[in-house]
Design a protein around this motif. Structure first.
Motif, PDB file in Angstrom:
ATOM      1  N   PRO A 128       0.827  -1.207   0.000  1.00  0.00           N
ATOM      2  CA  PRO A 128       0.000   0.000   0.000  1.00  0.00           C
ATOM      3  C   PRO A 128       0.860   1.256   0.000  1.00  0.00           C
ATOM      4  O   PRO A 128       1.797   1.381   0.784  1.00  0.00           O
ATOM      5  CB  PRO A 128      -0.814  -0.116   1.299  1.00  0.00           C
ATOM      6  CG  PRO A 128      -0.828  -1.581   1.593  1.00  0.00           C
ATOM      7  CD  PRO A 128       0.500  -2.100   1.107  1.00  0.00           C
ATOM      8  N   THR A 130       0.676   5.670  -0.509  1.00  0.00           N
ATOM      9  CA  THR A 130      -0.124   6.880  -0.651  1.00  0.00           C
ATOM     10  C   THR A 130       0.651   7.861  -1.504  1.00  0.00           C
ATOM     11  O   THR A 130       1.889   7.886  -1.487  1.00  0.00           O
ATOM     12  CB  THR A 130      -0.451   7.517   0.713  1.00  0.00           C
ATOM     13  OG1 THR A 130       0.768   7.826   1.371  1.00  0.00           O
ATOM     14  CG2 THR A 130      -1.267   6.563   1.577  1.00  0.00           C
ATOM     15  N   ILE A 131      -0.086   8.653  -2.267  1.00  0.00           N
ATOM     16  CA  ILE A 131       0.529   9.670  -3.125  1.00  0.00           C
ATOM     17  C   ILE A 131      -0.032  11.032  -2.729  1.00  0.00           C
ATOM     18  O   ILE A 131      -1.252  11.188  -2.615  1.00  0.00           O
ATOM     19  CB  ILE A 131       0.238   9.386  -4.623  1.00  0.00           C
ATOM     20  CG1 ILE A 131       0.837   8.041  -5.019  1.00  0.00           C
ATOM     21  CG2 ILE A 131       0.788  10.518  -5.492  1.00  0.00           C
ATOM     22  CD1 ILE A 131       0.493   7.618  -6.429  1.00  0.00           C
ATOM     23  N   SER A 132       0.856  11.969  -2.554  1.00  0.00           N
ATOM     24  CA  SER A 132       0.451  13.351  -2.268  1.00  0.00           C
ATOM     25  C   SER A 132       0.909  14.220  -3.425  1.00  0.00           C
ATOM     26  O   SER A 132       2.049  14.119  -3.865  1.00  0.00           O
ATOM     27  CB  SER A 132       1.086  13.849  -0.968  1.00  0.00           C
ATOM     28  OG  SER A 132       0.675  13.043   0.111  1.00  0.00           O
TER      29      SER A 132
END
Length: 135
Positions: A128, A130-132
């Protein structure tokens, strides 16, 4: 192998997999190390661990005693077939090197990781992320 619904032959992406290991000791054993390895259909080791690496020490086990261990982890595997090898041994204090093998079962279980249409896995495992995005 099982999941929360007692399925044993296939798992969807991010399902919890429970690898249950039954051990009977025929002689006394000081702090045995139990571990497993998952391999893909080509024999490539994809993931694995053992009690010492996870800091779950079994202590002294006496002849005639039985233990049940559950290794629980999320299925992060790409679609395909996988096999499980389970071993019991005596390792170094860090769980990295096997000093003595007490038992080893190759292909203790075989299962399939099923595809998820909403989340395609491009590599061997899906971690998993996350992309910001910033301006």
């Amino acid at each position: 192998l099982t999941d929360s619904n007692d399925q044993a032959s296939h798992f969807c992406l991010f399902d919890q997999i429970i690898l249950r290991v039954y051990i009977e000791f025929f002689s006394n054993c000081e702090n045995p190390n139990v571990g497993f390895t998952l391999r893909d259909k080509n024999g490539v080791e994809v993931l694995g661990t053992n009690c010492v690496l996870e800091k779950e020490y079994l202590g002294e086990q006496n002849a005639g005693e039985c233990r049940i261990l559950d290794f629980k982890f999320k299925n992060i595997l790409k679609q395909g077939s996988y096999s499980v090898a389970v071993a019991v041994g005596v390792s170094d204090e860090y769980g990295r090197y096997n000093l003595q093998t007490l038992d080893w079962v190759d292909n203790a279980a075989v299962f399939k990781s099923e595809p998820d249409l909403d989340c395609y896995v491009h590599s061997l495992v899906k971690v998993p992320v996350t992309i910001s995005v910033y301006d």
